[in-house]
Design an enzyme around this catalytic site. Structure first.
Site: not given
Ligand code: ADP
Length: 785
Positions: A358, A679, A722
């Site tokens: 997540p 593991s 990990k």
């Molecule tokens: P997921 O769907 O994987 O659970 P989200 O898309 O909800 O994650 O991401 C959570 C927050 O983190 C969002 O506001 C997203 O814009 C930000 N975020 C995640 N990865 C990046 C990244 N590589 N660059 C900029 N913002 C990111």
């Protein structure tokens, strides 16, 4: 009365127009033409006899000999009356058929020499039979034709002479002059009756047909009239009931809405039908509500709306980069995907599935794809979906039926070609209500999804222009057939450094803007961000980090609005004033070398984590106790580690019967969380050996690897995650299976420069690296704090 001369005699001739007189008929004639009037006058001064012959064409004013039928009826002129308009009305009585032999050259009026054609009145049995048939046919005719009264029938049935019967009946039929003349010209009575029968039959058939047509027309008329009448009545009733709008108004409105939309023919037909049904429902009926609901749903779906794709790859790249830091591989793959799409126009390729813990940006990456393509974006979560109907909808007959999530998503999108994110595809389950994965398979299958059928919508819906993207935390739980349709793009989680970059470049500016703070109003330096990353979050993604930054922004905004400060700068040490005491101890690595406690590495759905394994040995009867919610595989792994240790007892300097006199307790803390997998094998073995031999384990070492009974180290999965977790926790040395060495290339440089990676293939090597000779003596209780 008539002088019977077969040779013929002179008669004044009266040509008749559109009418024919048979012998024994008495009727009035209006005579206007001068020649005819003179013929009449001539007859009156002589013996009152005149020959009445029909003209073949009605409109000829001055008929020549050819225009007048040669056979007519000699008539007696009974009365003559001059009418005020100059015409003369006469009463004539037909006497006998006669045939014109020739015309005289009288100029004043038509004068002919004619001879009578006496009737053969030798009525026989055949005539009787014919008469009866004719009568019964005539009777039938009367019932069909309303033009002849039943009294006529009574009068006609009294006639005994067959010839006369034929004449009288014919005179009552509405026939063409030609047919009437034919009857007149048929002198043979039986033949005449036969001919009449023919005519009657024919007439009857025509009448029958006429009646059928009339009935049909009438029925149709009655139906429309009835409907109209009922509708009007309904409106009136609704009005009486104070129901201003009523269903009628509602139906009008819906029809108007329908016409505004550019609907496919089938859809329009269906809607029309439903509106018609709706109109007939009383406004209080529940079913009316159901229909209304359905029509509204159909009207709100995008049957033909779509957005134009923006296929500019350079622009797409810019959009993806401006939204996300890093994520090179997924971004690259997305761009390739778009490029291919541009070439083949309609891509029936695999569906992208973004896999990762997540908060690593799966959702927001999908949103960016939509933005770069200029498509609409919709997202539905499949987490916890266990009923096929959630995908495909309920039939309308269900109480509270609704379309499935796919159709609802399309409604939200409002276009036929959105980017459609199916979140948490690995969290779907199946139960007795049908398998949602099977329905989803149909959604994702490019061969089938142009006619996706939702139970509620009933009409096939085209999903073939939708770009589906899915997300999952792990691939293990995705049903196999779905897995085959998708191309996996792994997003493993971020290193500390990456998180710092993301926070500084993306999350902070985004949150500042969300909170209406200008850039210089709140200053949070990198060292402060690092403190937050290390002490306030412990995750693979950045979701929590973003929440913490948002919290800082909120608090700063409050201070500024309250007038306490003009500008807020948060230094690393001040973080606790805003966010409370640190939630995590940075570097959970043990502070000292320990006995019987070893750090393993685990890979969970939310990314990698460290896993402490404790072993304690107490006097007892040889029991092996395992606690901490271990799964079956992990228990077996512990057994294997134990057996290995026993087999090596001598080498390790243990009493051969050590296990008979002691109980051995293996515990993995954070006992509420279920743990499984092979593991931790080498970690458990190391902890066991350390506890039994009372040798210390280096505080800097973390390890992962499966163990065999012979002490070989087998490869494991999720090395990158990990490693990130071990690095995050501050370990300096990671022992990994030799076979996993090739995965080291995926480890970010920032991690590799901090951590020493030691590939091992046998337990001996593990012990070599993990166990340390210790200066101060310690005892086992050190591991039991
Ligand atoms: P997921 O769907 O994987 O659970 P989200 O898309 O909800 O994650 O991401 C959570 C927050 O983190 C969002 O506001 C997203 O814009 C930000 N975020 C995640 N990865 C990046 C990244 N590589 N660059 C900029 N913002 C990111």
């Amino acid at each position: 009365m008539i002088p019977s001369k077969t040779k013929g005699r002179r008669f004044p001739l009266l040509p008749l127009r559109g009418l024919l007189v048979y012998p024994s008929m008495v009727l009035h004639l209006d005579v206007g033409r001068e020649r005819s009037v003179r013929a009449l006058e001539k007859a009156m001064v002589e013996d009152n006899l005149i020959l009445l012959c029909s003209q073949s064409e009605v409109d000829i004013e001055e008929p020549s000999q050819e225009d007048i039928f040669r056979i007519g009826t000699v008539a007696n002129v009974r009365q003559m009356l001059k009418l005020p308009n100059g015409t003369i009305r006469v009463l004539v009585e037909g006497l006998e058929r006669a045939e014109i032999i020739n015309y005289t050259d009288n100029e004043d009026y038509y004068e002919v020499v004619a001879r009578e054609l006496p009737e053969h009145v030798d009525a026989d049995q055949e005539s009787d039979a014919l008469m009866r048939t004719v009568l019964s046919q005539f009777e039938h005719y009367i019932t069909l034709s309303k033009k002849v009264t039943p009294e006529t029938l009574a009068a006609v049935s009294d006639i005994e002479e067959p010839g006369r019967l034929a004449d009288v009946i014919t005179s009552h039929l509405s026939l063409k002059i030609k047919d009437k003349q034919e009857i007149l010209e048929t002198i043979d009575v039986n033949k005449r009756l036969e001919r009449l029968l023919d005519i009657l039959n024919n007439e009857r058939e025509v009448l029958e047909l006429e009646r059928k047509i009339n009935q049909r027309v009438k029925k149709q008329m009655e139906k429309t009239q009835k409907e109209y009448y009922l509708r009007e009545q309904m409106k009136a009733i609704q009005k009486e009931l104070g129901d201003k709008e009523g269903r009628a108004g509602e139906a009008e409105e819906l029809r108007a809405q329908m016409l505004e939309k550019n609907l496919p023919e089938k859809v329009q037909e269906k809607i029309e039908k439903e509106i018609d049904r709706l109109e007939k429902m009383p406004s209080s009926s529940a079913e009316g509500g159901v229909i209304r609901n359905y029509v509204d749903m159909l009207l709100s779906l995008p049957w033909s709306e779509s957005t134009e794709d923006d296929l500019d790859i350079a622009k797409a790249e810019k959009v993806l980069d401006s939204d996300h830091y890093g994520l090179e591989k997924p971004k690259e793959r997305v761009l390739e995907y778009l490029a291919v799409q541009q070439l083949v126009k309609k891509l029936k390729g695999p569906i992208l599935c973004l896999v990762g813990p997540p908060g690593v940006g799966k959702t927001s990456l999908a949103r960016s794809i939509a933005r770069s393509l200029n498509r609409k974006f919709v997202r539905i979560s499949l987490g916890g979906v266990r009923d096929e109907a959630e995908i495909r909808g309920h039939r309308r007959t269900y109480v509270g039926a609704m379309p499935g999530r796919i159709i609802q998503g399309m409604k939200t999108a409002g276009t036929l070609n959105p980017v459609f994110l199916l979140d948490e595809i690995d969290k779907m389950a199946a139960d007795f209500r049908g398998d949602p994965a099977a329905a989803l398979l149909e959604v994702l299958d490019p061969e089938q999804n142009n006619t996706f059928s939702d139970h509620f919508v009933e009409l096939p819906f085209d999903l073939s222009n939708v770009m589906f993207v899915t997300t999952a935390n792990t691939v293990h739980n995705i049903p196999r057939p779905l897995l085959d349709r998708m191309e996996m793009l792994f997003i493993p989680g971020y290193t500390e450094l990456e998180k710092l970059e993301i926070a500084a470049r993306y999350l902070l500016p985004k949150q500042l803007e969300n909170h209406g703070l200008e850039e210089d109003k709140l200053v949070i330096g990198n060292d402060t961000l690092l403190r937050i990353v290390r002490e306030y979050t412990r995750e693979s993604g950045v979701r929590n980090l973003e929440q913490q930054i948002a919290a800082l922004c909120r608090k700063a905004a409050k201070q500024i609005v309250a007038g306490e400060k003009q500008q807020v700068t948060i230094l690393p040490d001040e973080v606790k004033d805003y966010l409370g005491v640190a939630k995590y101890r940075y570097g959970v690595a043990e502070l000292e070398d320990q006995i019987g406690t070893v750090t393993g590495l685990a890979w969970t759905e939310v990314g990698g984590d460290t896993l402490l394994i404790e072993v304690t040995v107490v006097p007892g009867s040889g029991k092996l106790i395992l606690t901490g919610q271990l799964g079956d595989v992990m228990k077996e792994s512990a057994q294997a580690a134990f057996s290995y240790t026993r087999s090596k007892a001598e080498e390790l300097g243990l009493q051969p019967d050590f296990y008979e006199k002691n109980d051995i307790h293996i515990h993995i803390p954070e006992g509420a969380i279920p743990k499984d997998g092979p593991s931790a094998g080498i970690t458990i073995a190391t902890a066991l050996i350390s506890a039994l031999t009372k040798r210390y384990v280096s505080k800097d070492v973390a390890m992962t690897g499966e163990i065999t009974l012979r002490g070989r180290v087998l490869p494991i999965g999720g090395l990158k995650e990990k490693s990130l977790a071990a690095h995050r926790a501050g370990y300096k040395k990671i022992l990994l299976p030799k076979d996993n060495e090739r995965d080291l290339k995926d480890i970010p440089d920032s991690v590799r420069s901090d951590v020493e990676f030691v590939p091992v293939s046998h337990m001996d090597q593990v012990l070599q690296h993990a166990l340390v000779e210790h200066h101060a003596g310690g005892d086992m209780s050190a591991s039991l704090h």
